[in-house]
Design a protein around this motif. Sequence first.
Motif, PDB file in Angstrom:
ATOM      1  N   UNK A 240       0.879  -1.177   0.000  1.00  0.00           N
ATOM      2  CA  UNK A 240       0.000   0.000   0.000  1.00  0.00           C
ATOM      3  C   UNK A 240       0.911   1.219   0.000  1.00  0.00           C
ATOM      4  N   UNK A 242       0.027   4.312  -0.276  1.00  0.00           N
ATOM      5  CA  UNK A 242      -0.621   5.529   0.213  1.00  0.00           C
ATOM      6  C   UNK A 242       0.184   6.164   1.346  1.00  0.00           C
TER       7      UNK A 242
ATOM      8  N   UNK B 106      -3.883  -1.258  -6.752  1.00  0.00           N
ATOM      9  CA  UNK B 106      -2.616  -1.991  -6.792  1.00  0.00           C
ATOM     10  C   UNK B 106      -1.839  -1.723  -8.082  1.00  0.00           C
ATOM     11  N   UNK B 109       1.724  -0.124  -8.457  1.00  0.00           N
ATOM     12  CA  UNK B 109       2.987  -0.869  -8.357  1.00  0.00           C
ATOM     13  C   UNK B 109       3.553  -1.254  -9.717  1.00  0.00           C
ATOM     14  N   UNK B 186      -5.160   4.270  -1.637  1.00  0.00           N
ATOM     15  CA  UNK B 186      -5.096   3.191  -2.630  1.00  0.00           C
ATOM     16  C   UNK B 186      -6.119   2.117  -2.253  1.00  0.00           C
ATOM     17  N   UNK B 188      -8.070  -1.428  -1.873  1.00  0.00           N
ATOM     18  CA  UNK B 188      -7.661  -2.816  -1.656  1.00  0.00           C
ATOM     19  C   UNK B 188      -8.266  -3.682  -2.767  1.00  0.00           C
ATOM     20  N   UNK B 190      -6.996  -6.346  -6.414  1.00  0.00           N
ATOM     21  CA  UNK B 190      -5.865  -6.985  -7.097  1.00  0.00           C
ATOM     22  C   UNK B 190      -6.322  -7.602  -8.422  1.00  0.00           C
TER      23      UNK B 190
END
Lengths: 257, 257
Positions: A240, A242, B106, B109, B186, B188, B190
């Motif tokens: 995460x 953030x 996610x 990333x 952000x 949660x 995926x």
Amino acid sequence: MKPLILVSNDDGITSKGILTLINVMKTLGDVIVVAPDGPQSGMGHAITVGETLRLEENFIFEGVKAYECSGTPADCVKMARHFVLKGQRQPDVVVSGVNHGSNTSISVLYSGTMSAAIEGAIEGTPAIGFSLCDFSHDADFSHAEEYIRKITKQVLDKGLPKGIALNVNFPPKRNEAIKGIRLCRQANAKWVEEFDERYDPNGRRYFWMAGNFVNFDKGEDNDEWAIANNYVSVVPCQFDLTAHQALPVLNELWDII
Amino acid sequence: MKPLILVSNDDGITSKGILTLINVMKTLGDVIVVAPDGPQSGMGHAITVGETLRLEENFIFEGVKAYECSGTPADCVKMARHFVLKGQRQPDVVVSGVNHGSNTSISVLYSGTMSAAIEGAIEGTPAIGFSLCDFSHDADFSHAEEYIRKITKQVLDKGLPKGIALNVNFPPKRNEAIKGIRLCRQANAKWVEEFDERYDPNGRRYFWMAGNFVNFDKGEDNDEWAIANNYVSVVPCQFDLTAHQALPVLNELWDII
């Protein structure tokens, strides 16, 4: 039942570091390997989109099911879970490395080793990236083996907090034994790049990225300090990104919300 | 003196999104562009090590100094600072995008767009990654322009907290106007990958990575909610990956320290 351990790395399936890791893991559980078919250093959390992937069985590790993949470390962990082990038992832990070279401080962002571990954590599996602060191809990993085993066993026994992967770095082999394990934060340091400008045989310019690592951190609670003082550094890393503490600051500062 | 604005992206220098961004930035300051010479989507925070880089001047943007680079988005920002602008005035802000496609939750990333922004933040420069939640090559960016300008102006006027880059996503063009800006965390969520297995003309197996995005987040304070509800999402992102809250937990839990 023995734990199932998924092994990956970023130096490629033929590196000395992954062989070290596999040999230690064989003492802890059943091992499956999905690793890049060549070096993937510096790949950060890259994944392969818009291009195809290859995956082939590999027979170099005695008694271990292994696959080599044309993609990045993150691709390898995704393929292990969603293709190789699809519909089967999933790993109890994902381990990555042992990387030939340091992944302390800011290097965690650029690290393919850690991207494999973080990919494991995203899937809810405890995960650990291991790196040795020695870039040599034939680096000596022997002093790290006992700690790789201890740390992995601890994670298998006790789990990890949700959303966390461990970034573990080992000091290079020295005359004195490693002093122990330190839980650390990521050091405040960065690379200051220089671009080495050259000309190819056709007279066209090209560059090599080079540069120096600069550590601004004066603390003793960070991974750079731990390695410099011959400790194993363990940084719990989250995916995460953030900056929760910045939300109220921006809310106060901005007049466009 | 007008601010100096460094523009990069991950879809490559010929994308429609970077042209949109450059046109807005020209109304705010002096613009310099260093962007990949081809698509670099999904490159995460990859950098080019062990391979050479090319950098060539590019003349497609009227009145704007621009360079195309063979490397990743992070390479582009490094080359801008440490080669193109070496010994000169450094940028007041780094902006990246506008990405063709979402970089919410996610995806931050895996995002090359955000890696360029985070690279700016590592160097201490306020930085923003902009993405439009529409993957089309000819996506309509018109509804985002006013917000790109407002947010960049706010950052130029007021700066950003240290160690932060903004991840800004825009909803796709809809019939109703965008409702406003939301500061978010952000989400949660995926990707659940599936690997599409095929055979090439030589009978060798290959794969395409495919899959579905799954949102587990029921909150209204995250970027997925904001986009679904036609707001601009702004997530402040940090490059310190340390899970500080996990340090005391592990310290208590472990018996090997």
